[in-house]
Design an enzyme around this catalytic site. Structure first.
Site, PDB file in Angstrom:
ATOM      1  N   VAL A 140       1.073  -1.206  -0.026  1.00 26.48           N
ATOM      2  CA  VAL A 140       0.116  -0.131   0.225  1.00 26.48           C
ATOM      3  C   VAL A 140       0.931   1.196  -0.141  1.00 26.48           C
ATOM      4  CG1 VAL A 140      -1.769   1.056   1.341  1.00 26.48           C
ATOM      5  CG2 VAL A 140      -1.738  -1.228   1.267  1.00 26.48           C
ATOM      6  N   PRO A 141       1.323   1.749  -1.354  1.00 26.18           N
ATOM      7  CA  PRO A 141       2.317   2.657  -1.466  1.00 26.18           C
ATOM      8  C   PRO A 141       2.380   4.010  -0.889  1.00 26.18           C
ATOM      9  CG  PRO A 141       1.256   2.560  -3.365  1.00 26.18           C
ATOM     10  CD  PRO A 141       0.442   1.510  -2.293  1.00 26.18           C
ATOM     11  N   CYS A 142       1.977   4.143   0.456  1.00 20.86           N
ATOM     12  CA  CYS A 142       1.995   5.509   1.104  1.00 20.86           C
ATOM     13  C   CYS A 142       3.092   6.419   0.697  1.00 20.86           C
ATOM     14  CB  CYS A 142       1.795   5.239   2.803  1.00 20.86           C
ATOM     15  SG  CYS A 142       3.013   4.428   3.332  1.00 20.86           S
ATOM     16  N   HIS A 143       4.228   5.844   0.344  1.00 24.49           N
ATOM     17  CA  HIS A 143       5.271   6.707   0.053  1.00 24.49           C
ATOM     18  C   HIS A 143       5.050   7.525  -1.024  1.00 24.49           C
ATOM     19  CE1 HIS A 143       6.063   3.003  -2.206  1.00 24.49           C
ATOM     20  NE2 HIS A 143       6.759   3.928  -3.162  1.00 24.49           N
ATOM     21  N   ARG A 144       4.141   7.272  -1.977  1.00 22.18           N
ATOM     22  CA  ARG A 144       3.606   8.018  -3.235  1.00 22.18           C
ATOM     23  C   ARG A 144       2.576   9.077  -2.913  1.00 22.18           C
ATOM     24  NH1 ARG A 144       2.331   2.467  -6.378  1.00 22.18           N
ATOM     25  NH2 ARG A 144       4.471   1.605  -6.233  1.00 22.18           N
TER      26      ARG A 144
END
Length: 182
Positions: A140-144
Site C-alpha cells: 500500500v504505497p503510502c510513499h507515493r
C-alpha cells in the site's frame, strides 16, 4: 491488529534495500516491514501485538516475496495483485489505502488529491494520519503520497523521509534521484 481468529505467520527476506519482513493471515498480507536496524528488530515490529510467529513462505506468499524483491530491485510492479487482509483497519483507512494502492509506480498524489478521491475533500490531514498508520507500506504505497508542494512530509516506516525518498527513486519518480543541472 487482524481478527483474533486469524493468527499471523511471518518471514524475513533479503531485498535490494535490506532485510524486510512480511506477515500474513489465511486471507492475505496483514503487515509489511521495511528494514529496521537489525533483522530481529524488523521481525519484532512486524509481529508486535499479534499471535503467531515465523513460518516458511510457500505458494502465494513465496510469489509475493519474489514480487516485492523484484520491485525493490527496480523491476517496477504495481503490486496490486497481492492479496491483503485489512480486516483490522477502520473503513476510512481502507478507503485511503484503496486510492493509494491505485497510484502507479513513478507517480504521486497529494494528500488533498487522495482526500478528494475518497469523497472527503477537506480531509487531507486525516488522510495523512491514516497513511501514518498504514501497516503494509510499499504494497500500500503510502510513499507515493506527498504534500501539495511535492515535498516529503512524514513517513512512519523505518528510515523516515530518507526511506520515502529512496523508494521514490527506485520507482524512477520524476524529481527523485535524478541529476539536476544546478
Amino acid at each position: 491488529m487482524p481478527d483474533p481468529g486469524r493468527p499471523l505467520a511471518a518471514a524475513l527476506f533479503d531485498t535490494a534495500v535490506g532485510v524486510c519482513a512480511i506477515a500474513w493471515s489465511d486471507v492475505g498480507v496483514v503487515r509489511f516491514g521495511l528494514p529496521e536496524a537489525t533483522p530481529k528488530a524488523t521481525l519484532a515490529r512486524i509481529l508486535r501485538g499479534a499471535e503467531g510467529g515465523e513460518a516458511e513462505p510457500s505458494g502465494a506468499m513465496a510469489e509475493v516475496i519474489a514480487g516485492v524483491r523484484a520491485h525493490l530491485a527496480g523491476a517496477l510492479d504495481d503490486l496490486r495483485w497481492i492479496p491483503l487482509d485489512q480486516s483490522a483497519s477502520p473503513e476510512f483507512h481502507r478507503a485511503v489505502y484503496a486510492v493509494t494502492r491505485a497510484i502507479d509506480p513513478g507517480r504521486t498524489l497529494s494528500y488533498g488529491q487522495v482526500a478528494e478521491r475518497i469523497g472527503a475533500p477537506h480531509a487531507a490531514q486525516a488522510v495523512g494520519q491514516a497513511l501514518g498508520h498504514n501497516p503494509i507500506p510499499l504494497i500500500v504505497p503510502c510513499h507515493r503520497v506527498l504534500a501539495a508542494d511535492h515535498a516529503l512530509h512524514g513517513f512512519s516506516a523505518p528510515g523516515g523521509l530518507d526511506t520515502k525518498a529512496r523508494l521514490l527513486e527506485i520507482e524512477r519518480t520524476p524529481g527523485f534521484g535524478e541529476p539536476t543541472l544546478f
